[in-house]
Scaffold this motif. Structure first.
Motif, short mmCIF file in Angstrom:
data_model
loop_
_atom_site.label_atom_id
_atom_site.label_comp_id
_atom_site.label_asym_id
_atom_site.label_seq_id
_atom_site.Cartn_x
_atom_site.Cartn_y
_atom_site.Cartn_z
N SER A 1 0.83 -1.21 0.00
CA SER A 1 0.00 0.00 0.00
C SER A 1 0.87 1.26 0.00
N ARG A 2 2.04 1.15 -0.59
CA ARG A 2 2.97 2.27 -0.76
C ARG A 2 3.46 2.82 0.57
N MET A 3 3.68 1.92 1.51
CA MET A 3 4.30 2.27 2.78
C MET A 3 5.59 1.48 2.92
N ALA A 4 6.42 1.56 1.86
CA ALA A 4 7.63 0.75 1.81
C ALA A 4 8.59 1.09 2.94
N SER A 5 8.84 2.38 3.16
CA SER A 5 9.77 2.78 4.21
C SER A 5 9.27 2.31 5.58
N GLU A 6 7.95 2.42 5.80
CA GLU A 6 7.38 2.00 7.09
C GLU A 6 7.50 0.49 7.31
N SER A 7 7.62 -0.27 6.22
CA SER A 7 7.71 -1.73 6.36
C SER A 7 9.11 -2.20 6.77
N LEU A 8 10.13 -1.35 6.58
CA LEU A 8 11.52 -1.77 6.79
C LEU A 8 11.80 -2.19 8.24
N PRO A 9 11.34 -1.43 9.26
CA PRO A 9 11.60 -1.87 10.63
C PRO A 9 10.98 -3.24 10.94
N TYR A 10 9.83 -3.53 10.36
CA TYR A 10 9.18 -4.83 10.58
C TYR A 10 10.00 -5.95 9.94
N LEU A 11 10.52 -5.69 8.73
CA LEU A 11 11.35 -6.69 8.06
C LEU A 11 12.66 -6.91 8.82
N SER A 12 13.25 -5.82 9.33
CA SER A 12 14.46 -5.96 10.14
C SER A 12 14.20 -6.80 11.38
N HIS A 13 13.07 -6.52 12.03
CA HIS A 13 12.71 -7.27 13.24
C HIS A 13 12.53 -8.75 12.93
N PRO B 1 12.50 8.14 -2.84
CA PRO B 1 12.40 8.78 -1.53
C PRO B 1 13.49 9.81 -1.29
N ASP B 2 13.24 10.72 -0.37
CA ASP B 2 14.28 11.66 0.06
C ASP B 2 15.33 10.90 0.87
N ALA B 3 16.56 11.32 0.75
CA ALA B 3 17.67 10.65 1.44
C ALA B 3 17.75 11.15 2.89
N THR B 4 16.79 10.75 3.69
CA THR B 4 16.74 11.19 5.09
C THR B 4 17.59 10.29 5.97
N ARG B 5 17.97 10.81 7.11
CA ARG B 5 18.74 10.02 8.08
C ARG B 5 17.92 8.83 8.58
N GLU B 6 16.62 9.03 8.76
CA GLU B 6 15.77 7.95 9.23
C GLU B 6 15.75 6.79 8.25
N LEU B 7 15.62 7.10 6.97
CA LEU B 7 15.61 6.04 5.95
C LEU B 7 16.95 5.33 5.90
N GLN B 8 18.04 6.08 6.01
CA GLN B 8 19.37 5.46 6.00
C GLN B 8 19.51 4.49 7.16
N GLU B 9 19.07 4.89 8.34
CA GLU B 9 19.17 4.02 9.51
C GLU B 9 18.31 2.77 9.33
N ARG B 10 17.14 2.94 8.73
CA ARG B 10 16.27 1.78 8.52
C ARG B 10 16.91 0.78 7.56
N LEU B 11 17.52 1.27 6.49
CA LEU B 11 18.17 0.37 5.55
C LEU B 11 19.39 -0.30 6.17
N LEU B 12 20.18 0.45 6.92
CA LEU B 12 21.36 -0.13 7.55
C LEU B 12 20.97 -1.15 8.62
N ASP B 13 19.89 -0.89 9.35
CA ASP B 13 19.41 -1.87 10.34
C ASP B 13 19.01 -3.17 9.65
N LEU B 14 18.33 -3.05 8.53
CA LEU B 14 17.94 -4.24 7.78
C LEU B 14 19.17 -4.97 7.27
N ARG B 15 20.12 -4.21 6.79
CA ARG B 15 21.36 -4.82 6.29
C ARG B 15 22.10 -5.57 7.40
#
Length: 542
Positions: free
Chosen positions: A80-92, A133-147
């Motif tokens: 539903s186009r909430m890709a960034s919001e899904s990243l913490p769930y996938l990391s978890h 998406p904008d290159a925000t610090r929050e998005l960077q942290e979410r991607l690095l957490d998933l990584r």
């Protein structure tokens, strides 16, 4: 009246079994784009107001595991186009695997679920990249957490002798970091699991290679069957681990990322002979002016994703009235000369006849050469629109057609002979996205009854030549003027028709065979009728 629902409709909705309700919703959304937009916006609002709950590692992978329900809720987010919001769930989810000391075996329920979860990460990251998406610090942290979670799962898998199932997700997360945060310190060349690398010491099958017919595409000599990897773009076709996909590639031949990872693990004497083709699809107006630097950056990016040179880069353009595509094609052809280590040849993808000719004439005026070697278009016994104009244009300018949809999503096979027409909106039918697309094409061409008559004819001819029904369908297309190769869709690691596909080179259709097939393919003005209904080749993608 906003908010009003017909009383009887409301009763029907509340009482329908889930499978019928889902099927009905698919019908509604397929017919009305406004309804689709409202549907997604409503779902997003509901999920934002009441986001999914996090389950603990022991709940996810305990005695009564709930990982299936958890992943279902995450899919609702990124779909539903909430890709960034899904990243913490996938990391978890991924981080919970070593915490719960989860274990799995080949093809058991948990392994299948984890492969699907890897596909979910791929889908979520792809949706994220497409949203620009904008290159925000929050998005960077979410991607690095998933990584980090994926890396820790890889270490856990290796130390416990478990097959690592998130290699494809690793590639996608790294690619997103590279694209969105190019300045962060990151290993640019992914190391891959030793469990995969150790199995890449393979030898070329010279007997198999000798069976292939070849065609010349400019500087390239290529087989007349390509393995098409569109099906890797989404888990909607099914999910398989990177390991299983690489094992499948050993026989066959994200698609760019997965294929690049595979090619770079092959012995040099094999990888040097692989023909890697990719696409550059421009679906909307570029955000910056078209320049030589802009085009070179796009080519360099595709070479990076493939892990080496692109033998054939196929270009698709969103709007023919925006003539920048001619300048882009000119620069692409120039780059094949100035940067042959990046790309060797240029083709088109879903260009119609008029604008294929326009591009050829423009390049001839500017360079004295056509420069384009191919056009990837839909062509099958069901869709014979190329016979109207495209064949003539391609022969005039020395262009070869690379045809997809030649098996009509699998409908031109024995599986569907004497079968009832499927309910394409029902989950019970288990149709892939491509089958839904080609089912619609069948009904533009004729009826399910007409298809059955065609399949019976193909079966009769196949039995005569001791081959499979699908081989006859492919052979007819290969024998058409200006056809270079057919593209066989490949669900790597899930299904494999490579042995069957090779039989197409063992048959020669005689005059009687061709006349029988032509009755269904081009008889009764079917090609002209489709041309009037749908437009020329590729019009459905404009």
């Amino acid at each position: 009246m906003p908010g009003h629902v017909n009383m009887m409709d409301d009763v029907l909705i509340s009482q329908l079994p889930p499978n019928i309700l889902k099927s009905s919703l698919r019908v509604l959304l397929s017919q009305h784009t406004t309804a689709q937009k409202l549907f997604v916006e409503h779902v997003r609002g509901q999920l934002s107001a009441s986001p999914p709950k996090y389950s603990s590692p022991s709940e996810l992978f305990g005695e009564t595991p709930c990982y299936a329900e958890f992943l279902a809720s995450v899919r609702c987010l990124f779909s539903s186009r909430m890709a960034s919001e899904s990243l913490p769930y996938l990391s978890h989810f991924v981080a919970s695997i070593p915490l719960a000391r989860a274990r799995w075996q080949l093809n058991e329920k948990l392994e299948v679920a984890l492969e699907q979860a890897c596909g979910d990460i791929v889908q979520a990251i792809q949706a994220l990249k497409e949203s620009r998406p904008d290159a925000t610090r929050e998005l960077q942290e979410r991607l690095l957490d998933l990584r980090t979670a994926i890396d820790e799962c890889e270490s856990y898998s290796a130390s416990n002798n478990l097959q690592f199932l998130f290699g494809r997700a690793q590639l996608q997360v790294d690619d997103a970091l590279w694209l969105i945060f190019p300045d962060i310190s990151l290993i640019h060349s992914r190391r891959h699991s030793s469990q995969v690398t150790s199995r890449m010491a393979i030898e070329p099958d010279l007997d198999r290679y000798a069976k292939l017919e070849h065609v010349q595409l400019g500087p390239l000599k290529v087989p007349r069957i390509f393995n098409g990897l569109w099906q890797l773009s989404s888990p909607a076709w099914g999910s398989a681990s990177l390991y299983k996909q690489h094992r499948a590639f050993e026989q066959l031949g994200d698609a760019e990322l997965v294929y690049g990872a595979f090619r770079n693990q092959l012995p040099p004497k094999i990888s040097a002979n692989i023909v890697a083709c990719s696409k550059w699809c421009v679906f909307r107006a570029p955000e910056r002016s078209v320049s030589p630097e802009y085009v070179l950056e796009a080519v360099t990016e595709r070479s990076r994703r493939l892990g080496g040179r692109v033998e054939l880069l196929q270009f698709h353009w969103y709007d023919y009235s925006a003539k920048d595509y001619l300048r882009i094609l000119l620069e692409l052809v120039k780059i094949t000369k100035s940067h042959p280590h990046l790309v060797r040849a240029i083709g088109l993808c879903n260009f119609d006849s008029e604008h294929t000719e326009e591009a050829c004439q423009y390049l001839l005026r500017e360079t004295g050469q056509v420069g384009i070697v191919s056009n990837q278009i839909q062509y099958s016994l069901i869709d014979t629109r190329p016979t109207i104009k495209m064949e003539v244009v391609c022969e005039k300018y020395g262009i070869k057609m690379l045809t997809y949809g030649t098996f009509c999503g699998g409908f031109l096979s024995e599986k569907w002979l004497d079968a009832h027409a499927p309910d394409i909106y029902s989950e019970q039918a288990q149709l892939t996205p491509s089958q839904r697309k080609y089912f619609d094409m069948i009904h533009n061409w004729g009826s399910w009854k007409d298809l059955q008559a065609l399949l019976r004819t193909l079966k009769q001819i196949a039995s005569k030549h001791n081959v499979d029904l699908a081989n006859v369908a492919a052979r007819w297309v290969l024998d058409r003027p200006a056809v270079g190769a057919v593209i066989a869709g490949t669900r790597a690691g899930i299904s494999n028709n490579s042995e069957s596909n090779l039989k197409v080179f063992s048959i020669k259709l005689d005059e009687q065979d061709t006349l029988q097939i032509n009755h269904y393919a081009v008889g009764a003005n079917r090609a002209e009728m489709l041309y009037r209904k749908i437009g020329d080749c590729g019009h459905e993608y404009q």
